[in-house]
Design a protein around this motif. Structure first.
Motif, PDB file in Angstrom:
ATOM      1  N   TYR A   3      -3.635   6.829   3.128  1.00  0.00           N
ATOM      2  CA  TYR A   3      -3.108   5.524   3.535  1.00  0.00           C
ATOM      3  C   TYR A   3      -4.024   4.854   4.553  1.00  0.00           C
ATOM      4  CZ  TYR A   3      -0.169   2.119   5.930  1.00  0.00           C
ATOM      5  OH  TYR A   3       0.311   0.974   6.519  1.00  0.00           O
ATOM      6  N   LEU A  29       0.822  -1.202   0.000  1.00  0.00           N
ATOM      7  CA  LEU A  29       0.000   0.000   0.000  1.00  0.00           C
ATOM      8  C   LEU A  29       0.858   1.255   0.000  1.00  0.00           C
ATOM      9  CD1 LEU A  29      -2.826   1.140  -0.003  1.00  0.00           C
ATOM     10  CD2 LEU A  29      -2.886   0.944   2.499  1.00  0.00           C
ATOM     11  N   PHE A  67      -4.993   5.942  -4.411  1.00  0.00           N
ATOM     12  CA  PHE A  67      -4.954   4.530  -4.806  1.00  0.00           C
ATOM     13  C   PHE A  67      -5.196   4.395  -6.309  1.00  0.00           C
ATOM     14  CE2 PHE A  67      -6.871   0.476  -5.763  1.00  0.00           C
ATOM     15  CZ  PHE A  67      -6.115  -0.439  -5.041  1.00  0.00           C
ATOM     16  N   HIS A 121      -7.127   5.537   5.136  1.00  0.00           N
ATOM     17  CA  HIS A 121      -8.433   5.254   4.529  1.00  0.00           C
ATOM     18  C   HIS A 121      -8.381   3.941   3.766  1.00  0.00           C
ATOM     19  CE1 HIS A 121     -12.218   5.863   2.335  1.00  0.00           C
ATOM     20  NE2 HIS A 121     -11.554   5.382   1.293  1.00  0.00           N
ATOM     21  N   GLU A 122      -7.331   3.730   2.975  1.00  0.00           N
ATOM     22  CA  GLU A 122      -7.219   2.503   2.182  1.00  0.00           C
ATOM     23  C   GLU A 122      -7.087   1.273   3.080  1.00  0.00           C
ATOM     24  OE1 GLU A 122      -7.754   2.302  -0.929  1.00  0.00           O
ATOM     25  OE2 GLU A 122      -7.787   4.445  -1.357  1.00  0.00           O
ATOM     26  N   LYS A 123      -6.438   1.443   4.223  1.00  0.00           N
ATOM     27  CA  LYS A 123      -6.288   0.306   5.138  1.00  0.00           C
ATOM     28  C   LYS A 123      -7.613  -0.116   5.733  1.00  0.00           C
ATOM     29  CE  LYS A 123      -3.075  -0.618   7.929  1.00  0.00           C
ATOM     30  NZ  LYS A 123      -2.117  -0.640   9.047  1.00  0.00           N
ATOM     31  N   SER A 124      -8.513   0.845   5.937  1.00  0.00           N
ATOM     32  CA  SER A 124      -9.771   0.530   6.620  1.00  0.00           C
ATOM     33  C   SER A 124     -10.972   0.450   5.684  1.00  0.00           C
ATOM     34  CB  SER A 124     -10.046   1.584   7.703  1.00  0.00           C
ATOM     35  OG  SER A 124     -10.080   2.884   7.142  1.00  0.00           O
ATOM     36  N   HIS A 125     -10.809   0.879   4.417  1.00  0.00           N
ATOM     37  CA  HIS A 125     -11.927   0.847   3.464  1.00  0.00           C
ATOM     38  C   HIS A 125     -11.443   0.233   2.138  1.00  0.00           C
ATOM     39  CE1 HIS A 125     -12.991   4.054   6.315  1.00  0.00           C
ATOM     40  NE2 HIS A 125     -14.248   3.752   6.040  1.00  0.00           N
ATOM     41  N   ALA A 126     -11.204  -1.056   2.160  1.00  0.00           N
ATOM     42  CA  ALA A 126     -10.673  -1.727   0.978  1.00  0.00           C
ATOM     43  C   ALA A 126     -11.643  -1.739  -0.194  1.00  0.00           C
ATOM     44  CB  ALA A 126     -10.292  -3.164   1.328  1.00  0.00           C
ATOM     45  N   ASP A 127     -12.920  -1.473   0.081  1.00  0.00           N
ATOM     46  CA  ASP A 127     -13.922  -1.508  -0.988  1.00  0.00           C
ATOM     47  C   ASP A 127     -14.268  -0.123  -1.522  1.00  0.00           C
ATOM     48  OD1 ASP A 127     -15.056  -0.734   1.400  1.00  0.00           O
ATOM     49  OD2 ASP A 127     -17.011  -1.634   0.963  1.00  0.00           O
ATOM     50  N   ASP A 128     -13.610   0.909  -1.036  1.00  0.00           N
ATOM     51  CA  ASP A 128     -13.920   2.282  -1.463  1.00  0.00           C
ATOM     52  C   ASP A 128     -12.615   3.048  -1.630  1.00  0.00           C
ATOM     53  OD1 ASP A 128     -15.320   4.569  -2.133  1.00  0.00           O
ATOM     54  OD2 ASP A 128     -15.629   5.178  -0.056  1.00  0.00           O
ATOM     55  N   HIS A 129     -11.995   2.893  -2.798  1.00  0.00           N
ATOM     56  CA  HIS A 129     -10.668   3.466  -3.019  1.00  0.00           C
ATOM     57  C   HIS A 129     -10.735   4.954  -3.333  1.00  0.00           C
ATOM     58  CE1 HIS A 129      -8.988  -0.483  -2.842  1.00  0.00           C
ATOM     59  NE2 HIS A 129      -9.667  -0.911  -3.893  1.00  0.00           N
TER      60      HIS A 129
END
Length: 325
Positions: free
Chosen positions: A143, A37, A157, A145-153
């Motif tokens: 960073y 990531l 990202f 956000h991507e770690k906690s919301h893998a379905d909403d990039h």
């Protein structure tokens, strides 16, 4: 002839060198065990902005602030009208992700901040550092956000995803450290040399053609350094990944304003040339507002919308070259 060769050679070195640099840097990071990531958001994010960064820095050091700021402003105008328009024309798409919509708001806020600073003559080392701090803050937030919301990039990202989609070899597995380190060094050298050639040629072209350095920065330099984003966004649209194409543009706009703008402000320690303050920066702000309104109203970019964007960009470039030089 030498002027055009310098510009063409500079652009080739910037684009090819940038790709080699990114591939090498990613290889070094992955050999070092850096989290994927972080590689995507940080290494690819900064790596893909190297052509704009080096060109603006070289222009600043050469005493050509018009080219430096023209590159920053012109790249974002090209991103919004040329690149997004081309992507929508190739394959219409709908933006559904909340994160990308949020990041479009970040791009709008960053643009409004730069316009405000430039209008009041507050662009200097201190405000340049502020822009860079805001970029780092945005990357850290992206960073987590991507770690906690893998379905909403988000846009950061999507930038890396667009580049990875256009170049599947970006995550090439190296047997040792030698090759990725060599790629990184050679790529960086090529980018620096390319930036120097491009700036030198652009200064000469402005003198020969009787155009201001700002116009050259807004047109040839900005379009040239934005070519990688054009390729990656159009390829994403062709893969029916329009939202990634959109996020790539939004992410690039954020990196350009906060990152390239911040570095340029620190290096130049001077205000933005007046022509940009009265005209081109307000146009850029209007485009950022228009993009947000488009997301609020429909979230859909049709071929008609893409075509209108391209026509608007062609008109802007023609107006610059014919009436604003």
């Amino acid at each position: 002839m030498l002027t055009f060769l310098a510009i063409a050679g500079g652009l080739i070195l910037l684009i090819v060198g940038g790709e080699v640099l990114v591939r090498g840097a990613v290889g070094v990071a992955e050999r070092a065990g850096v989290a994927p990531l972080i590689v995507g958001i940080v290494i690819l994010g900064f790596g893909t902005s190297m052509p704009e960064l080096v060109t603006s820095l070289e222009a600043t050091l050469a005493g050509a602030p018009g080219i430096a700021w023209g590159n920053v402003v012109g790249s974002n105008i090209a991103n919004t009208l040329l690149i997004l328009g081309a992507a929508a024309l190739v394959a219409p798409f709908t933006v559904t992700g909340r994160a990308v919509t949020r990041d479009a708001g970040v791009a709008l806020a960053a643009t409004a901040l730069l316009v405000g600073l430039a209008t009041f003559g507050w662009v200097n080392i201190a405000t340049g550092v502020l822009l860079l701090v805001l970029l780092v803050t945005y990357i850290v937030m992206a960073y987590f956000h991507e770690k906690s919301h893998a379905d909403d990039h988000g846009a950061a990202f999507d930038r890396s995803a667009a580049f990875e989609g256009a170049d599947p070899r970006i995550h090439e597995v190296f047997d040792g450290w030698g090759k990725p380190v060599l790629f990184t060094v050679l790529g960086l050298a090529a980018v620096i040399l390319g930036g120097r050639f491009l700036v030198t040629g652009s200064i000469d072209l402005a003198r020969i053609a009787g155009l201001s350095e700002g116009v050259i920065g807004l047109t040839i330099v900005a379009i040239g350094t934005s070519l990688p984003e054009l390729v990656t966004s159009v390829m994403a649209a062709l893969r029916k990944e329009g939202e990634i194409a959109f996020g790539n543009v939004v992410g690039s706009n954020i990196y350009n304003v906060l990152g390239i703008g911040g570095v340029t402000a620190v290096a130049a320690n001077g205000g933005v040339p007046p022509a940009f303050v009265t005209l081109d920066l307000p146009i850029l702000l209007g485009l950022a507002v228009g993009l947000m309104l488009l997301l609020w109203i429909s979230r859909h970019l049709s071929r008609v919308t893409g075509g209108l964007m391209l026509v608007a960009y062609a008109g802007y470039i023609a107006w610059l070259l014919l009436g604003h030089g």
